[in-house]
Design a protein around this motif. Structure first.
Motif, PDB file in Angstrom:
ATOM      1  N   HIS A 194     -24.969 -31.565   2.249  1.00 22.11           N
ATOM      2  CA  HIS A 194     -24.177 -29.998   2.304  1.00 22.11           C
ATOM      3  C   HIS A 194     -23.453 -29.652   0.883  1.00 22.11           C
ATOM      4  CE1 HIS A 194     -24.872 -27.572   5.581  1.00 22.11           C
ATOM      5  NE2 HIS A 194     -24.359 -28.244   6.662  1.00 22.11           N
ATOM      6  N   GLY A 195     -23.866 -28.953   0.083  1.00 23.65           N
ATOM      7  CA  GLY A 195     -22.874 -28.370  -0.821  1.00 23.65           C
ATOM      8  C   GLY A 195     -23.262 -29.012  -2.271  1.00 23.65           C
ATOM      9  N   SER A 196     -24.406 -30.012  -2.090  1.00 23.70           N
ATOM     10  CA  SER A 196     -24.684 -30.622  -3.324  1.00 23.70           C
ATOM     11  C   SER A 196     -25.950 -30.029  -3.908  1.00 23.70           C
ATOM     12  CB  SER A 196     -25.091 -32.241  -2.928  1.00 23.70           C
ATOM     13  OG  SER A 196     -25.451 -32.824  -4.152  1.00 23.70           O
ATOM     14  N   PRO A 197     -25.827 -29.786  -5.476  1.00 21.45           N
ATOM     15  CA  PRO A 197     -26.929 -29.345  -6.056  1.00 21.45           C
ATOM     16  C   PRO A 197     -27.647 -30.318  -6.235  1.00 21.45           C
ATOM     17  CG  PRO A 197     -25.015 -29.309  -7.380  1.00 21.45           C
ATOM     18  CD  PRO A 197     -24.598 -29.929  -6.114  1.00 21.45           C
ATOM     19  N   PHE A 198     -27.611 -31.234  -6.140  1.00 21.85           N
ATOM     20  CA  PHE A 198     -28.448 -32.749  -6.437  1.00 21.85           C
ATOM     21  C   PHE A 198     -29.325 -33.026  -5.208  1.00 21.85           C
ATOM     22  CE2 PHE A 198     -24.874 -33.094  -9.758  1.00 21.85           C
ATOM     23  CZ  PHE A 198     -25.738 -33.439 -11.050  1.00 21.85           C
ATOM     24  N   VAL A 199     -30.493 -33.744  -5.819  1.00 15.68           N
ATOM     25  CA  VAL A 199     -31.440 -34.449  -4.809  1.00 15.68           C
ATOM     26  C   VAL A 199     -31.369 -35.873  -5.691  1.00 15.68           C
ATOM     27  CG1 VAL A 199     -33.321 -34.816  -3.631  1.00 15.68           C
ATOM     28  CG2 VAL A 199     -32.328 -32.623  -3.739  1.00 15.68           C
ATOM     29  N   ALA A 326     -20.709 -27.696  -4.285  1.00 24.05           N
ATOM     30  CA  ALA A 326     -20.462 -26.413  -4.135  1.00 24.05           C
ATOM     31  C   ALA A 326     -19.856 -26.050  -3.031  1.00 24.05           C
ATOM     32  CB  ALA A 326     -21.831 -25.431  -4.214  1.00 24.05           C
ATOM     33  N   LEU A 327     -18.665 -25.327  -2.776  1.00 21.71           N
ATOM     34  CA  LEU A 327     -18.010 -24.988  -1.815  1.00 21.71           C
ATOM     35  C   LEU A 327     -18.216 -23.720  -1.000  1.00 21.71           C
ATOM     36  CD1 LEU A 327     -14.293 -26.011  -3.160  1.00 21.71           C
ATOM     37  CD2 LEU A 327     -16.099 -27.432  -2.026  1.00 21.71           C
ATOM     38  N   TYR A 328     -18.189 -23.910   0.307  1.00 21.83           N
ATOM     39  CA  TYR A 328     -18.484 -22.545   1.119  1.00 21.83           C
ATOM     40  C   TYR A 328     -17.274 -21.800   1.083  1.00 21.83           C
ATOM     41  CZ  TYR A 328     -22.625 -24.416   3.648  1.00 21.83           C
ATOM     42  OH  TYR A 328     -23.748 -24.897   3.966  1.00 21.83           O
ATOM     43  N   PRO A 329     -17.024 -20.422   1.520  1.00 17.87           N
ATOM     44  CA  PRO A 329     -16.123 -19.302   1.337  1.00 17.87           C
ATOM     45  C   PRO A 329     -14.972 -20.138   2.266  1.00 17.87           C
ATOM     46  CG  PRO A 329     -17.997 -18.153   1.518  1.00 17.87           C
ATOM     47  CD  PRO A 329     -18.564 -19.347   1.425  1.00 17.87           C
ATOM     48  N   HIS A 330     -15.287 -20.527   3.432  1.00 16.87           N
ATOM     49  CA  HIS A 330     -14.051 -21.186   4.096  1.00 16.87           C
ATOM     50  C   HIS A 330     -13.485 -22.225   3.367  1.00 16.87           C
ATOM     51  CE1 HIS A 330     -16.936 -24.187   5.525  1.00 16.87           C
ATOM     52  NE2 HIS A 330     -15.755 -24.719   5.947  1.00 16.87           N
ATOM     53  N   GLN A 331     -14.078 -22.889   2.543  1.00 10.72           N
ATOM     54  CA  GLN A 331     -13.403 -24.000   1.607  1.00 10.72           C
ATOM     55  C   GLN A 331     -12.764 -23.620   0.417  1.00 10.72           C
ATOM     56  OE1 GLN A 331     -17.241 -26.128   1.557  1.00 10.72           O
ATOM     57  NE2 GLN A 331     -16.666 -27.894   2.929  1.00 10.72           N
ATOM     58  N   TRP A 332     -13.568 -22.833  -0.450  1.00 10.89           N
ATOM     59  CA  TRP A 332     -12.739 -22.457  -1.650  1.00 10.89           C
ATOM     60  C   TRP A 332     -11.635 -21.359  -1.402  1.00 10.89           C
ATOM     61  CZ3 TRP A 332     -13.214 -17.350  -2.892  1.00 10.89           C
ATOM     62  CH2 TRP A 332     -14.398 -16.397  -2.362  1.00 10.89           C
ATOM     63  N   LYS A 333     -11.586 -20.604  -0.548  1.00 11.53           N
ATOM     64  CA  LYS A 333     -10.530 -19.693  -0.141  1.00 11.53           C
ATOM     65  C   LYS A 333      -9.405 -20.676   0.302  1.00 11.53           C
ATOM     66  CE  LYS A 333     -13.067 -15.902   1.383  1.00 11.53           C
ATOM     67  NZ  LYS A 333     -13.371 -14.634   2.195  1.00 11.53           N
ATOM     68  N   ASN A 334      -9.162 -21.954   0.562  1.00 10.66           N
ATOM     69  CA  ASN A 334      -8.475 -22.631   1.343  1.00 10.66           C
ATOM     70  C   ASN A 334      -8.224 -23.975   0.700  1.00 10.66           C
ATOM     71  OD1 ASN A 334      -7.695 -20.745   3.644  1.00 10.66           O
ATOM     72  ND2 ASN A 334      -9.869 -21.041   3.861  1.00 10.66           N
ATOM     73  N   THR A 335      -8.558 -24.368  -0.842  1.00  9.11           N
ATOM     74  CA  THR A 335      -8.265 -25.419  -1.350  1.00  9.11           C
ATOM     75  C   THR A 335      -7.570 -25.009  -2.704  1.00  9.11           C
ATOM     76  OG1 THR A 335      -9.559 -27.207  -2.104  1.00  9.11           O
ATOM     77  CG2 THR A 335     -10.558 -25.132  -2.747  1.00  9.11           C
ATOM     78  N   VAL A 347     -26.606 -17.803   2.267  1.00  6.78           N
ATOM     79  CA  VAL A 347     -26.802 -16.752   3.442  1.00  6.78           C
ATOM     80  C   VAL A 347     -25.183 -16.768   3.947  1.00  6.78           C
ATOM     81  CG1 VAL A 347     -27.172 -18.757   4.983  1.00  6.78           C
ATOM     82  CG2 VAL A 347     -27.899 -16.286   5.401  1.00  6.78           C
ATOM     83  N   ARG A 348     -24.265 -17.659   3.628  1.00  8.21           N
ATOM     84  CA  ARG A 348     -23.188 -17.711   3.873  1.00  8.21           C
ATOM     85  C   ARG A 348     -22.146 -17.186   3.102  1.00  8.21           C
ATOM     86  NH1 ARG A 348     -25.517 -19.229   7.631  1.00  8.21           N
ATOM     87  NH2 ARG A 348     -25.470 -21.053   8.652  1.00  8.21           N
ATOM     88  N   GLY A 349     -22.722 -16.604   2.188  1.00  5.82           N
ATOM     89  CA  GLY A 349     -21.741 -15.798   0.983  1.00  5.82           C
ATOM     90  C   GLY A 349     -21.676 -16.715  -0.287  1.00  5.82           C
ATOM     91  N   THR A 350     -21.018 -16.317  -1.320  1.00  8.15           N
ATOM     92  CA  THR A 350     -20.779 -17.090  -2.627  1.00  8.15           C
ATOM     93  C   THR A 350     -20.292 -18.388  -2.352  1.00  8.15           C
ATOM     94  OG1 THR A 350     -20.450 -14.787  -3.644  1.00  8.15           O
ATOM     95  CG2 THR A 350     -19.790 -16.993  -4.782  1.00  8.15           C
ATOM     96  N   MET A 351     -20.946 -19.430  -3.011  1.00  9.07           N
ATOM     97  CA  MET A 351     -20.636 -20.873  -3.010  1.00  9.07           C
ATOM     98  C   MET A 351     -20.174 -21.144  -4.571  1.00  9.07           C
ATOM     99  SD  MET A 351     -23.414 -22.970  -0.589  1.00  9.07           S
ATOM    100  CE  MET A 351     -22.472 -24.431  -0.473  1.00  9.07           C
ATOM    101  N   LYS A 352     -18.952 -21.737  -4.542  1.00  6.62           N
ATOM    102  CA  LYS A 352     -18.261 -21.935  -5.932  1.00  6.62           C
ATOM    103  C   LYS A 352     -18.489 -23.577  -6.261  1.00  6.62           C
ATOM    104  CE  LYS A 352     -15.560 -17.852  -5.807  1.00  6.62           C
ATOM    105  NZ  LYS A 352     -14.461 -16.802  -6.246  1.00  6.62           N
TER     106      LYS A 352
END
Length: 791
Positions: A194-199, A326-335, A347-352
């Protein structure tokens, strides 16, 4: 609703009855006057352990925990989850079902799963990788960001193996997984999360083979070097082989990495086509994530939950320590972690994007109540009449775990309302009903000692799960919805324990309660009987309902509110039994899921969904889409209401944003062409009361008691909820308290402060605006009304 899977051979497991930790709910915080009794019970447990072992061996099909018991073998006629589990031989039960990647365990080659911002799928040719962000589709009922068929964007394969028969889980951590293709000598292990741009890939007996959907465009680096950046299908990726290696093109769409040593490979999804982004990702390319771990802490003083997400990495090829995430909205809004100037669409919105070895979020816990308090506008005679009417509707035959659970939850709320109305006779009657029903379910043997065929729980050691029979909606064969079903059982138990904490003691029913809790939310990593937080996705911030996740759109959850019902029950049980670790677990799960609900099911800020999607709510969240729909009905009342029920003292979070409640309700009215409700009118009125209780009361009164409540609700609850909010007003999210059982309401210039005390000593509750109230001991409530002007 979901397709069953063929079954397979059983693996041997230790009997969970041997775990003494299940035989009690932690009582280390008990007041002094109860310590001696607890010590006596502990001595009885220790001395009696050989007796229990003897009983268990005499009746091998039954395991005993205190007074309770469960089945060690599936009852006659019961269906079970499949026998084949696609994990490597060294990976032992329990297995983490109900996760975003669980389909890898359930099928030889997985269905699509969604470690956003990526989507992946285990196929015969390897791991297919796709970035859905730029291709999100909006329809009148859905937001679609699924992995399509075909070969887009690319597939990570093996230079010497063109086809794999299966992929198996090799290892996993809190939000990452490693999948093995082939065997230990010749094959590849791929790690992603989750949240990783790497494989990340590790090869045996070969090197990386990349098959693109079409000829890639090279724009940075060079195939003659180990690192190269490409664009395919309009998406930007970087390929990182080991230093000293190079890439050769077998044909226009197939590349193979030539490496003499250290056959490692990393793929990165780049957020943009730039040398700067390529350089940033190059620094972390071979800093391989080998473990992820979440930690949480409930801070009562600030009524907040602090959650820390830790990455464990191993650095190859001179990479920098840490990783990019990459953080979901519920994470980057509260970190407070530093956010980099790069984003992904999802699909959840912008990931930062951020970097490092950990990040922390802080979220406000809004408190829960066992029940809304009686207020002046309650007509006690009317409430008693409704109580009598509702309580005559006793449940005859035992239902399956879902419908039995809903009945238990309904009765628990009725018992609490009877207490508030001073009707002790009804309260005692209903408490006896739910206690007898729970004790029946927590007893696996008939009077003659034989194993029952229904109304019992069975422990399946192959998967590491507790299954109730009769089962429902795939809770047995697919391990679906356990937190929904068992959450009702636990909330009913919490109502009993409010008045009789000893009911949850070791010598009585605490062991079965703990097993049920551990099945849906075991807080111990490495537990030998249950997986860590089975139903909860710590990175996504919410639960998943499907046990197997075998869908093209990944896992899904419909009724987020039933998940909240379960987490509220953990808070109440933990508080009543002095188990602060259980209470804090409940607070963490409740608060995290609350923030995810407000971002993804409701989108209260209107920031996360495409503007062309005009619905204020979605009924089902999937890994790869969001649907204005339900599993069971196309009616708008059901689509909105399935994420409201059940209404109880832990459901006040639905009113934290009254302006959103208004928008949601008005959209439902518009969809129906007016307040003409075909079903669940009681739920709609109760939701309406969170914004406009006067209009809710008007609609309720117009029905003149002639409505049929939703099966988990009652006329009593509908009446009392509306009238309590009529007196107290809207939920006030601006004020918090240093005690978990609290709520604050605002009506005009008046604030109402409510707090419950389930412990045996008085509790003084301090509110963040300076107000404080003292609550007497013993499941007591205190209410204070204050006139305060807003600053």
């Amino acid at each position: 609703m979901r397709k069953p899977i063929d079954s397979m051979k059983e693996s041997r497991r230790n009997d969970p009855a041997d775990r003494s930790s299940w035989a009690l709910i932690n009582r280390s915080m008990l007041p002094v006057k109860l310590v001696s009794a607890v010590l006596v019970q502990f001595v009885v447990l220790v001395i009696g352990s050989s007796v229990l072992a003897g009983e268990a061996s005499a009746i091998p099909s039954i395991g005993r925990v205190g007074t309770g018991s469960y089945a060690r073998v599936a009852p006659t006629g019961a269906r079970r989850p499949p026998e084949t589990i696609y994990a490597v031989d060294t990976l032992c039960p329990p297995f983490p079902t109900n996760q975003w990647w669980s389909s890898v365990l359930w099928t030889p080659l997985s269905d699509a799963h969604y470690p956003h911002p990526l989507a992946v799928r285990a196929e015969r040719t390897g791991l297919r990788v796709f970035y859905p962000g730029p291709q999100i589709i909006v329809t009148s009922r859905s937001i679609l960001a699924s992995m399509p068929g075909g070969s887009e964007d690319l597939t990570i394969g093996h230079s010497h193996i063109r086809s794999f028969d299966e992929a198996r889980v090799e290892t996993y951590s809190d939000w990452f997984v490693t999948v093995r293709f082939g065997d230990f000598k010749t094959g590849m292990s791929l790690t992603y999360g989750h949240g990783s741009p790497f494989v990340y890939a590790q090869y045996r007996g070969g090197t990386a083979r990349i098959v693109f959907a079409r000829k890639p465009e090279i724009w940075a680096g060079s195939p003659a070097e180990h690192a190269v950046a490409i664009t395919v299908n309009g998406k930007h990726y970087a390929l990182f082989g080991p230093r000293g290696s190079k890439w050769i093109a077998v044909d226009d769409s197939t590349w193979v990495n030539l490496a003499s040593e250290s056959p490692v490979f990393s793929l990165a999804l780049l957020p943009e086509k730039s040398e700067k982004a390529f350089a940033l990702f190059s620094r972390y390319a071979h800093s391989r994530v080998i473990g992820t771990e979440v930690r949480w802490q409930y801070d009562p003083a600030t009524s907040s939950v602090v959650t820390t997400f830790n990455y464990k990495t191993v650095e190859y090829e001179g990479s920098s320590p840490g990783t990019l995430f990459a953080l979901y909205p519920h994470q980057w809004k509260n970190t407070d972690v530093k956010i980099l100037p790069y984003e992904y669409a999802s699909v959840r919105g912008t990931m930062k994007l951020a970097e490092g070895q950990s990040f922390t979020t802080r979220m406000t816990f809004p408190g829960v109540l066992p029940v809304l308090p009686a207020t002046p506008s309650w007509n006690r005679t009317i409430v008693d009449r409704y109580l009598e009417e509702d309580c005559t509707k006793t449940r005859g035959t035992t239902g399956d775990t879902y419908w039995e659970g809903k009945w238990l939850g309904r009765q628990a709320t009725l018992a609490a309302l009877a207490t508030e109305n001073g009707n002790r006779a009804v309260q005692q009657k209903v408490l006896r009903q739910i206690q007898q029903r729970l004790e029946d379910w927590f007893t696996a043997a008939e009077e003659g000692g034989r194993l029952k065929s229904s109304r019992l729980f069975y422990y399946d050691g192959r998967w590491g799960t507790l299954i109730g029979y009769p089962a429902a909606y795939g809770s047995d064969t697919e391990l679906n919805d356990h937190h929904f079903h068992y959450g009702y059982f636990l909330r009913a138990a919490a109502e009993i324990v409010r008045y009789d904490p000893s009911w949850a003691d070791a010598s009585r029913w605490g062991g079965l309660l703990q097993m049920m809790i551990d099945d849906i939310a075991c807080r111990r990593r490495g537990d030998s009987h249950f997986p860590f937080l089975r139903c909860f996705d710590v990175y996504a911030g919410h639960s998943w309902a499907s046990g197997h996740a075998r869908f093209a759109d990944g896992n899904n959850q419909e009724s987020s509110s039933e998940a909240m019902n379960a987490w509220c029950a953990l808070i109440l049980l933990g508080e009543a039994t002095y188990d602060t670790a259980l209470r804090d677990l409940g607070v963490y799960l409740y608060t995290s899921e609350l923030y995810a609900i407000n971002e993804y099911w409701f989108d209260v800020s209107s920031e996360n969904r495409p503007r062309s999607f005009d619905k204020p709510v979605v009924g089902i969240i999937w890994g790869g889409k969001a649907d204005y729909a339900t599993w069971f009905s196309p009616r708008p009342e059901a689509i909105h209401g399935i994420n409201w029920l059940p209404f109880h003292g832990g459901a006040l979070y639905l009113g934290l944003y009254p302006e959103y409640v208004h928008r949601n309700y008005e959209a439902l009215v518009a969809h129906k062409g007016g307040p003409n409700w075909d079903q669940w009118a009681d739920l709609i009125w109760m939701y309406r009361a969170l914004d406009d209780p006067q209009d809710a009361l008007r609609q309720f009164s117009a029905a003149a008691g002639g409505f049929q409540p939703e099966s988990g609700n009652s006329k009593t609850n509908t009446y009392c909820w509306i009238h309590s909010l009529l007196d107290m007003g809207r939920v006030d999210r601006s004020v918090t308290a240093d005690h978990p059982l609290y709520a604050v309401f605002r009506r005009g210039e008046h604030r109402t402060y409510v707090a419950f005390n389930l412990r045996t000593v008085p509790v003084t509750v301090h509110f963040s605006d300076g107000t404080q109230i003292t609550v007497p001991p013993g499941s007591r409530i205190a209410i204070q009304r204050v006139t305060k002007r807003s600053p």
